[in-house]
Structure formats: C-alpha cells, structure tokens
Design a protein around this motif. Sequence first.
Motif, mmCIF file in Angstrom:
data_model
loop_
_atom_site.group_PDB
_atom_site.id
_atom_site.type_symbol
_atom_site.label_atom_id
_atom_site.label_comp_id
_atom_site.label_asym_id
_atom_site.label_seq_id
_atom_site.Cartn_x
_atom_site.Cartn_y
_atom_site.Cartn_z
ATOM 1 N N SER A 41 -8.771 -17.785 -22.799
ATOM 2 C CA SER A 41 -8.127 -19.013 -22.263
ATOM 3 C C SER A 41 -9.307 -20.052 -22.339
ATOM 4 O O SER A 41 -10.506 -19.639 -22.699
ATOM 5 C CB SER A 41 -7.813 -18.836 -20.858
ATOM 6 O OG SER A 41 -6.818 -18.104 -20.762
ATOM 7 N N ALA A 42 -8.913 -21.254 -21.784
ATOM 8 C CA ALA A 42 -10.003 -22.290 -22.003
ATOM 9 C C ALA A 42 -10.871 -21.998 -20.747
ATOM 10 O O ALA A 42 -10.507 -21.549 -19.823
ATOM 11 C CB ALA A 42 -9.027 -23.496 -21.904
ATOM 12 N N THR A 47 -8.171 -26.860 -18.924
ATOM 13 C CA THR A 47 -6.922 -27.493 -19.478
ATOM 14 C C THR A 47 -6.413 -28.394 -18.435
ATOM 15 O O THR A 47 -5.978 -29.480 -18.781
ATOM 16 C CB THR A 47 -5.965 -26.412 -19.449
ATOM 17 O OG1 THR A 47 -6.392 -25.226 -20.312
ATOM 18 C CG2 THR A 47 -4.663 -26.779 -19.817
ATOM 19 N N GLU A 74 -9.211 -23.832 -25.901
ATOM 20 C CA GLU A 74 -9.273 -22.633 -26.202
ATOM 21 C C GLU A 74 -10.349 -22.444 -27.446
ATOM 22 O O GLU A 74 -10.855 -21.417 -27.427
ATOM 23 C CB GLU A 74 -7.867 -21.877 -26.623
ATOM 24 C CG GLU A 74 -7.102 -21.259 -25.272
ATOM 25 C CD GLU A 74 -6.676 -22.136 -24.321
ATOM 26 O OE1 GLU A 74 -6.659 -23.483 -24.576
ATOM 27 O OE2 GLU A 74 -6.272 -21.809 -23.241
ATOM 28 N N PHE A 136 -2.770 -19.162 -26.248
ATOM 29 C CA PHE A 136 -1.913 -20.295 -25.751
ATOM 30 C C PHE A 136 -1.379 -21.418 -26.862
ATOM 31 O O PHE A 136 -1.001 -22.478 -26.453
ATOM 32 C CB PHE A 136 -2.645 -21.126 -24.591
ATOM 33 C CG PHE A 136 -2.309 -22.346 -24.081
ATOM 34 C CD1 PHE A 136 -1.100 -22.533 -23.283
ATOM 35 C CD2 PHE A 136 -3.176 -23.591 -24.111
ATOM 36 C CE1 PHE A 136 -1.020 -23.947 -22.790
ATOM 37 C CE2 PHE A 136 -2.799 -24.711 -23.663
ATOM 38 C CZ PHE A 136 -1.741 -24.880 -23.118
ATOM 39 N N ARG A 151 1.725 -23.388 -19.573
ATOM 40 C CA ARG A 151 0.621 -23.087 -18.709
ATOM 41 C C ARG A 151 0.508 -21.444 -18.597
ATOM 42 O O ARG A 151 1.623 -20.730 -18.328
ATOM 43 C CB ARG A 151 0.657 -23.634 -17.365
ATOM 44 C CG ARG A 151 0.558 -25.261 -17.454
ATOM 45 C CD ARG A 151 -0.592 -25.778 -18.335
ATOM 46 N NE ARG A 151 -1.850 -25.243 -17.849
ATOM 47 C CZ ARG A 151 -2.630 -25.717 -16.903
ATOM 48 N NH1 ARG A 151 -2.163 -26.858 -16.205
ATOM 49 N NH2 ARG A 151 -3.729 -25.506 -16.671
ATOM 50 N N GLY A 152 -0.597 -20.955 -18.668
ATOM 51 C CA GLY A 152 -0.694 -19.564 -18.499
ATOM 52 C C GLY A 152 -0.409 -18.896 -19.998
ATOM 53 O O GLY A 152 -0.132 -17.477 -19.895
ATOM 54 N N GLY A 153 -0.113 -19.635 -21.219
ATOM 55 C CA GLY A 153 0.445 -18.861 -22.088
ATOM 56 C C GLY A 153 -0.461 -17.936 -22.936
ATOM 57 O O GLY A 153 -0.013 -17.195 -23.938
ATOM 58 N N SER A 154 -1.724 -17.962 -22.670
ATOM 59 C CA SER A 154 -2.716 -16.939 -23.133
ATOM 60 C C SER A 154 -2.406 -15.617 -23.112
ATOM 61 O O SER A 154 -2.596 -14.599 -24.021
ATOM 62 C CB SER A 154 -4.284 -17.280 -22.766
ATOM 63 O OG SER A 154 -4.701 -18.409 -22.962
ATOM 64 N N ASP A 155 -1.715 -15.375 -22.029
ATOM 65 C CA ASP A 155 -1.240 -14.092 -21.648
ATOM 66 C C ASP A 155 -0.047 -13.510 -22.886
ATOM 67 O O ASP A 155 -0.042 -12.407 -23.411
ATOM 68 C CB ASP A 155 -0.498 -13.870 -20.282
ATOM 69 C CG ASP A 155 -1.546 -13.821 -19.231
ATOM 70 O OD1 ASP A 155 -2.632 -14.033 -19.375
ATOM 71 O OD2 ASP A 155 -1.093 -14.294 -18.135
#
Length: 429
Positions: A41-42, A47, A74, A136, A151-155
């Motif tokens: 993530s960043a 972000t 990121e 993300f 938001r939270g898209g890295s998961d």
Amino acid sequence: MALIVQKYGGSSVADATSIKRVAKRVTEAKKAGHDVVVVVSAMGDTTDELIDLAQQVTPLPPQREMDILLTAGERISMSLLAMAINNLGVEAKSFTGQQAGVITDEVYGKARIIDVSPSRIRDTVARGEVAIVAGFQGVNPSTNDVTTLGRGGSDTTAVALAASLKADVCEIYTDVDGVFTADPRIVPNARKLDRISYDEMLEMAASGAKVLMLRCVEYARRYEVPVHVRSSFSTHTGTLVTNEPDPDLDSEKDTTMEQPIIAGVAHDRSEAKITVVGVPDVPGKAARIFEVVAAAGVNLDMIVQNVSAAATGLTDISFTLPATDGATATQALTAHQPDIGFQSLQYDDAIGKLSLIGAGMKSHPGVSARLFAALSEAGINIEMISTSEIRISVVTRADSLDDAVRAVHTAFELDSEQDEAVVYGGTGR
Ligand code: ASP
Ligand code: MG
C-alpha cells in the motif's frame, strides 16, 4: 518450499525504518526457501494526503486525473521497498499494477479486476528474485489508462495475484494480530480468531469490519485462496480465512470442543438513514421510491416500512444507505416528490450499525433474543433490524454504538480473559 504472496498495509510501510523492517521480513521468507511476491500500500496516510491536495486544487477533480494521482502513492512505497531489499543482498524488482498485468474495467476510483496476467511477476520469481507490486491499481485495456480499485484495494490486488499465481497462501500484514471478535480499538479485550470461514469474513467485511476489504474476501472465496491476516509488527500467527476445517477441532479427537456459534461483532458508522414520510399505502409506491434511488446509482442496505395508519392510509418507509450518497438520494427523491406523492423526507446521519455474525446461528435458536436482551440491559434503543442466515444487524444512535458493541461482545462471552489486544500502528485516519 512455497509460493507466498505478502501484502503490507500503509501503517507497515509508514516511514524508512518501517520499510527496512518489512524488507528484513521479506528476505527472511526468501532465505527460508520460499518464493515471495510482495504487494504494498502507499506509505502511512499518503493516499489521504493526496486526496486533500487534490481538493485544495479543485473541488471536483476529474476522475481520470484522480486515479493517476493516487496510483503514485503505491509507486513510492514499492520502489523504496525494492531498494531496501536489494540493500540486504536479495534481488528485488518493483512493478506497477499495469506492469504486473492487473487488468480492470474502466470505472475510475472503484475499478474491478477482470483479469490478472502476471507473466513478468512469474519471470521475476523464476529468476529467484522478489517481485514487488503496487497495490490498489490496474489498467483498463480499452482506454490504456490506469485505474484504482477503491480504498483499501491493495488487499484485493494481493488476493487476485495469489489466485492467478496459484500461491500457497496470501499473507495480509496489518497493524493488528489478525481478525478479532470486535474492533480492538473499541473492545480492548476482543479475542483473536484462529480461523474464520469465507462466508463469515464476507459478512464481517460487509458490516464494517475494516481489517479486510469486501472485494478481497469475495475474490478469496471465489478462488479459494487461503488468506492469513497477521501483524507485521509481531511474529504471532494471525487468523486464517479458509473453509478448511480446523485440524485441532477433529471431533473424534475431542468431542468437548465445538465450533463457536458467533464469530464476532462488527460495527459501521458510515451509513445514514432516510425516512420517506407519508407515502400513500397503495401498490407501486415502494417500487417507485426504490427505482428513483437506484437510478441515482445509490445502493441501499436496510429497509423498513411501518404499518399504515388506517385513518390516513399513509405509511413511512425508512432505509439506510452510505452517508456519502445521502445528498444524491435526497435530491433524487425530492425531484420525484410530486409523482410519488409522499409528504416529506427526513435525513439522519447520526446512526450506527452493529452486526452479530456467526455461521452457528443457523442451527442455534435464541441468538436474537440474547442480542436484544443485551442491548436492552445496556439501555440501547434499536431503530431498525435486518438479518441474513448468519448475521443479525441493528441500527442504533451513533453515540451509543460503542457501548452497544461492548455489551453484545460480553453477552456472547467473546471477551478474552488474556491480554488486551494490541493495536500496533496506524492513525485510524
Ligand atoms: N492506499 C490505498 C488506500 O489508502 C489502498 C490501500 O491501502 O489498500 O486506500
Ligand atoms: Mg489498507
């Protein structure tokens, strides 16, 4: 030897020291003989800071530019992490979402992954190097523009890559030790779950638990990716999200142990409630209301219709929706007030939602009775109720939500007698 996808959240890579700590952790997995792909993530609140910056430049930034801006966060963390790993004597290369083959639809700001073709990641791993991927983000093939996943898209990036690479496990590193029976920031003696099923985790995420993004859990369930949620600040085993039964709960070995009825209590402060007052109680009116709201692109959550007063033939309909969509829905309904024929609208964003989740409630009677008793003993008024097979949700006043969560957590004997849960980092921003 396994192929492991590791994802590190913003609080795990918040500054240079943290990035070096993560680098060490990655090289340890590598030196233990595993192939490692890392998603980042960043850094910290980057972000949010980028969003603030854009707001200072213009109140309505073009969505395409917004996505280009946000993908930068990121890219900073991925390259710094690659440098830190190289510095420890292990070859590492970083890749943007586009370079890693993350293909999405064209919806800026909340794009969905439609395909992952990670040939460069495979090649990198085959050469014995660590591949680092910016979370993300992806690319839309028809416009060739970069997109972000929400938001939270890295998961979701991590799980999608793990599915595509057929990784043995996807480790999600965060600032708590795993998935807890409630948010440890509100219930300090919440208990860490060793395991949770995809369905339960899906309900938790949909009900406001922020530890994993909803889409990531949907993806994991669809491709049966085992997800290990754990802390990057400790070496404790975290929570395994899987449908595989717990080998320690083999009924032949120990018949006294049972799967728990309740997995946890989630809460959500992000919703608002609209009440449409004085709706003529005749067929077709509810349909019109929800057509209007749907046409405005707003997703509803709970819906309640009151019994109509016999004298007036009018009824009230209340529903909840994301507070961020409140203005849109109110405007759309007001525009249609003449043809729907309701009297007025009430808007209330001082609500909170509590959800009790557990696969065991399907086969155990009395769960709702116990929930309502706990809330009444705590003096908390229930405004709306909705249920699924494995979830009961109630709406309360926002300022009694924390008390409600604690009361229900205790009533279902979820409190841990051991140490308090540790929240290692993150500003909770
Ligand atoms: N950096 C993005 C965010 O803050 C994505 C993520 O952290 O997963 O939402
Ligand atoms: Mg996150």
